[in-house]
Motif scaffolding. Structure first.
Motif, PDB file in Angstrom:
ATOM      1  N   ASN A 104       0.801  -1.224   0.000  1.00 55.36           N
ATOM      2  CA  ASN A 104       0.000   0.000   0.000  1.00 55.36           C
ATOM      3  C   ASN A 104       0.833   1.272   0.000  1.00 55.36           C
ATOM      4  O   ASN A 104       0.314   2.360   0.220  1.00 55.36           O
ATOM      5  CB  ASN A 104      -0.988   0.008   1.180  1.00 55.36           C
ATOM      6  N   PHE A 105       2.136   1.148  -0.238  1.00 56.18           N
ATOM      7  CA  PHE A 105       3.030   2.298  -0.343  1.00 56.18           C
ATOM      8  C   PHE A 105       3.317   2.533  -1.832  1.00 56.18           C
ATOM      9  O   PHE A 105       4.112   1.822  -2.439  1.00 56.18           O
ATOM     10  CB  PHE A 105       4.319   2.009   0.425  1.00 56.18           C
ATOM     11  N   ILE A 142       2.249  -6.384   5.810  1.00 53.10           N
ATOM     12  CA  ILE A 142       2.519  -6.631   7.228  1.00 53.10           C
ATOM     13  C   ILE A 142       3.960  -7.060   7.453  1.00 53.10           C
ATOM     14  O   ILE A 142       4.655  -6.526   8.328  1.00 53.10           O
ATOM     15  CB  ILE A 142       1.543  -7.690   7.794  1.00 53.10           C
ATOM     16  N   THR A 143       4.442  -8.021   6.670  1.00 57.29           N
ATOM     17  CA  THR A 143       5.829  -8.486   6.851  1.00 57.29           C
ATOM     18  C   THR A 143       6.820  -7.367   6.549  1.00 57.29           C
ATOM     19  O   THR A 143       7.841  -7.230   7.242  1.00 57.29           O
ATOM     20  CB  THR A 143       6.125  -9.691   5.937  1.00 57.29           C
ATOM     21  N   ASN A 186       1.358   3.641   7.229  1.00 58.53           N
ATOM     22  CA  ASN A 186       1.054   2.580   6.262  1.00 58.53           C
ATOM     23  C   ASN A 186       0.747   1.255   6.952  1.00 58.53           C
ATOM     24  O   ASN A 186      -0.087   0.474   6.482  1.00 58.53           O
ATOM     25  CB  ASN A 186       2.218   2.411   5.290  1.00 58.53           C
ATOM     26  N   TYR A 187       1.433   0.998   8.051  1.00 57.13           N
ATOM     27  CA  TYR A 187       1.178  -0.219   8.825  1.00 57.13           C
ATOM     28  C   TYR A 187      -0.246  -0.195   9.383  1.00 57.13           C
ATOM     29  O   TYR A 187      -0.968  -1.207   9.335  1.00 57.13           O
ATOM     30  CB  TYR A 187       2.202  -0.308   9.956  1.00 57.13           C
ATOM     31  N   GLY A 188      -0.660   0.964   9.880  1.00 60.70           N
ATOM     32  CA  GLY A 188      -2.024   1.083  10.385  1.00 60.70           C
ATOM     33  C   GLY A 188      -3.056   0.848   9.306  1.00 60.70           C
ATOM     34  O   GLY A 188      -4.060   0.155   9.515  1.00 60.70           O
ATOM     35  N   ILE A 189      -2.807   1.401   8.117  1.00 61.68           N
ATOM     36  CA  ILE A 189      -3.725   1.188   6.992  1.00 61.68           C
ATOM     37  C   ILE A 189      -3.819  -0.295   6.655  1.00 61.68           C
ATOM     38  O   ILE A 189      -4.908  -0.838   6.422  1.00 61.68           O
ATOM     39  CB  ILE A 189      -3.257   1.999   5.770  1.00 61.68           C
ATOM     40  N   ALA A 190      -2.663  -0.973   6.619  1.00 67.91           N
ATOM     41  CA  ALA A 190      -2.638  -2.404   6.284  1.00 67.91           C
ATOM     42  C   ALA A 190      -3.383  -3.234   7.328  1.00 67.91           C
ATOM     43  O   ALA A 190      -4.137  -4.149   6.982  1.00 67.91           O
ATOM     44  CB  ALA A 190      -1.198  -2.884   6.164  1.00 67.91           C
ATOM     45  N   LEU A 191      -3.173  -2.926   8.609  1.00 67.15           N
ATOM     46  CA  LEU A 191      -3.867  -3.670   9.669  1.00 67.15           C
ATOM     47  C   LEU A 191      -5.376  -3.530   9.533  1.00 67.15           C
ATOM     48  O   LEU A 191      -6.122  -4.507   9.700  1.00 67.15           O
ATOM     49  CB  LEU A 191      -3.426  -3.155  11.044  1.00 67.15           C
ATOM     50  N   ALA A 208      -3.664   1.978  17.357  1.00 71.77           N
ATOM     51  CA  ALA A 208      -2.418   2.024  18.128  1.00 71.77           C
ATOM     52  C   ALA A 208      -1.246   2.483  17.258  1.00 71.77           C
ATOM     53  O   ALA A 208      -0.383   3.251  17.712  1.00 71.77           O
ATOM     54  CB  ALA A 208      -2.124   0.648  18.724  1.00 71.77           C
ATOM     55  N   ALA A 209      -1.208   2.027  16.000  1.00 70.70           N
ATOM     56  CA  ALA A 209      -0.128   2.434  15.088  1.00 70.70           C
ATOM     57  C   ALA A 209      -0.178   3.929  14.821  1.00 70.70           C
ATOM     58  O   ALA A 209       0.859   4.613  14.833  1.00 70.70           O
ATOM     59  CB  ALA A 209      -0.235   1.655  13.773  1.00 70.70           C
TER      60      ALA A 209
END
Length: 631
Positions: free
Chosen positions: A29-30, A401-402, A420-425, A437-438
């Protein structure tokens, strides 16, 4: 066939084998959404209007029509299945390696040394990002034309003909249309004229002839410099108007200058000790003086040393200048993006360091009794280590995620990746609390981030915490008043709170900021549908469809909103419109599956979820829904 040629073919097969692992990887997603997965023009494939758009567009703050055309061609061939997109990059990278080998052999006559340099280009772990990241197609595509241009130039030099010169220029122009980082190529041509082509040194005994030779070589490059100038001006204009260039207020010029020296040394270290590689390294907020002083001294010492030996060991100067010069467009004097440096920027520059190292080590071992065996053993070990590290690094690129978990583990205060991590979660696992939380951690790192405030607000909105969402959106609007998406999200929140008039005002304000803001048209259409003003809603829906004619995003969003409002019949109609536009979209199939499951149409829902798993085998949400409906 010579052994070196056979080994080159083996190396290319190994390169294909290692990087073909990406065939099972997802999009990330980046930047991948902007380049492919949510770009309605690219998703429509190759046709007259999309080709015209490629040459006119400044999307993603770049003008690189050839890159856009390559993405469109992938969609035409493979749809939105990521495997084909990844494998195209792998093939381009492998062909580029072959061209580099042919180039080095032709200009140096040293097959074994050329093979080692090529293997380092093909298998160095720092090049993983350029090959594994679909959005970095511009790297491998421009790299191919970089090597092809250099090869054509050597052919021209060795057998001068006008058509060969013009062919070289055409290859260069195509490379610039893939990625403008190639603007330094005319300087590299002059560097190669020094060594190994030795064009400067043919008349060293005659001063007048030497000056005439130098003048001729510079004049020969003027058309190339003009192309570089045109590309540079276009790129700076597009990036400034696209908001990619950071202002001096955001990144002080003194900090940029200091980071230049630190970045060069980081790249040097990464060449010989690649470790803790990440998709984004945050720009430093302060500089440690001993590190800056040490970096400046190291660069001065190396520069003085290579130029002291420029006549005895000319490859040192060529390799060092290749490295230094090719990094200049991305070294950070004009700061683009939030990174201090990037793995992808080494894709072409590292060849210079490889030449310096391989030729240097070979000459240093001249006096050894078992020189051939020592060099062969050292080369095999080095390439094997590179291949192993590349295989390991590729594993982190399997999915969002990885990739982001690894990046957060090896970097500090990386608020952009936390976003981006928050979007993916949220999007991949439905983990709203994890995403929340992210974003909160990202906000702790950089409280002035309008992006984070906006993302945090969307999570509060998803959890029904409307007052908190509104606070975040209003603060984001204060930090970045020119961003229409913040106004759109403010309007969405007000609409959820029943303040429909205020919501409409926000959507209209967003359209004043950006008449092409499709989300504003979409949200206005939704609001008007809910209030029974369907004729007014249709005008906004049609406006959005004109802006995104091949995208299912509009009907899908309306369908989901109508379904949540209990308007099942209307929702069903829009879901089917979305499915007709993008039958192979995981999002369309998943949301339609959820809708059908809630209507107790289990068999139809199961078909949608199975389709999602065909497209995204790792989708836990689709698997969970199949278990829920007993399929």
């Amino acid at each position: 066939m010579r052994l070196s040629t056979l080994l080159c073919l083996l190396m290319l097969v190994v390169t294909l084998a290692i990087f073909s692992r990406t065939a099972s990887f997802d999009f990330i997603n980046f930047d991948d959404p902007g380049y492919v997965t949510t770009n309605s023009v690219v998703k429509s494939g190759l046709h007259a209007s999309s080709v015209a758009w490629a040459f006119q567009s400044a999307a993603m703050s770049n003008w690189h029509p050839l890159t856009w055309l390559s993405h469109m061609a992938d969609v035409q061939l493979f749809g939105l299945k990521p495997a084909g997109h990844h494998l195209t990059s792998v093939v381009l990278h492998t062909v580029s390696a072959l061209l580099l080998f042919l180039l080095l052999v032709r200009i140096t006559g040293m097959q074994w040394r050329s093979l080692v340099v090529t293997a380092l280009f093909a298998l160095h772990p720092m090049h993983t990002e350029s090959v594994a990241w679909v959005a970095e197609r511009k790297d491998v595509l421009s790299g191919l034309f970089w090597h092809l241009t250099l090869l054509m130039y050597v052919v021209y030099v060795q057998r001068p003909k006008l058509w060969r010169y013009l062919a070289t220029m055409v290859c260069f122009a195509l490379g610039l249309m893939a990625k403008p980082m190639l603007v330094t190529l005319p300087v590299v041509l002059l560097i190669l004229d020094w060594w190994p082509l030795n064009r400067f040194r043919r008349n060293e005994g005659d001063t007048t002839a030497a000056v005439q030779t130098a003048r001729h070589l510079f004049l020969e490059k003027i058309p190339f410099f003009l192309l570089s100038l045109l590309s540079s001006v276009t790129t700076i204009y597009v990036q400034q108007h696209g908001g990619a260039v950071q202002s001096l207020e955001k990144v002080q010029f003194g900090l940029r200058i200091a980071n230049v020296f630190l970045a060069y040394v980081r790249y040097l270290i990464a060449m010989f000790w690649p470790h803790d590689m990440a998709i984004l390294y945050p720009f430093p907020t302060e500089i440690i003086m001993w590190q800056l002083t040490g970096s400046v001294l190291l660069l001065i010492v190396i520069s003085v040393a290579v130029f002291s030996f420029r006549r005895r060991l000319p490859y040192l100067a060529t390799g060092w200048l290749w490295f230094v010069v090719t990094l200049l467009p991305v070294i950070g004097l004009i700061q683009v993006g939030g990174q201090s440096h990037a793995d992808r920027y080494t894709y072409l520059p590292f060849t210079g360091l490889s030449i310096l190292a391989v030729w240097g080590v070979s000459d240093a071992c001249k006096s050894l009794a078992q020189r051939t065996k020592v060099l062969a053993t050292l080369s095999v070990l080095t390439i094997a280590v590179c291949a192993a590290l590349t295989w390991q690094q590729l594993g982190y690129w399997r999915n969002n995620i990885t990739l982001y978990r690894h990046t957060l583990a090896v970097t500090n205060n990386n608020y952009l990746i936390l976003n981006n991590y928050g979007i993916a979660l949220n999007q991949e696992y439905g983990d709203v609390d994890g995403a929340l939380a992210a974003y909160q951690e990202a906000l702790r790192v950089w409280p002035k981030s309008a992006l984070t405030r906006n993302n945090l607000g969307t999570m509060y909105l998803a959890k029904g915490r409307f007052t908190e969402a509104l606070e975040q959106f209003r603060e984001a609007a204060r930090l970045d008043p020119g961003e229409p998406m913040v106004r759109i999200n403010t309007g969405r929140t007000l609409a959820k709170m029943g303040r429909l008039g205020e919501a409409a005002e926000q959507f209209e304000a967003a359209l004043k900021q950006d008449p092409a803001a499709t989300d504003a048209h979409l949200q206005l259409a939704l609001l008007l549908i809910k209030t029974g003003r369907t004729s007014e809603a249709r005008s906004h829906y049609e406006a959005m469809q004109k802006l995104e004619p091949s995208s299912a995003r509009g009907p899908l969003t309306i369908a989901v909103e109508l379904a949540s409002a209990g308007l099942v019949g209307d929702a069903d109609e829009y879901f089917r419109q979305a499915m007709a536009l993008e039958p192979n979209s995981p999002d369309v199939n998943f949301n339609m599956g959820v809708f059908l499951a809630k209507q107790n149409r289990r068999d139809e829902a199961a078909q949608c979820f199975y389709r999602v798993l065909q497209l995204k085998p790792d989708s836990l949400m689709a698997k969970n829904w199949l278990r829920t409906i007993g399929k």
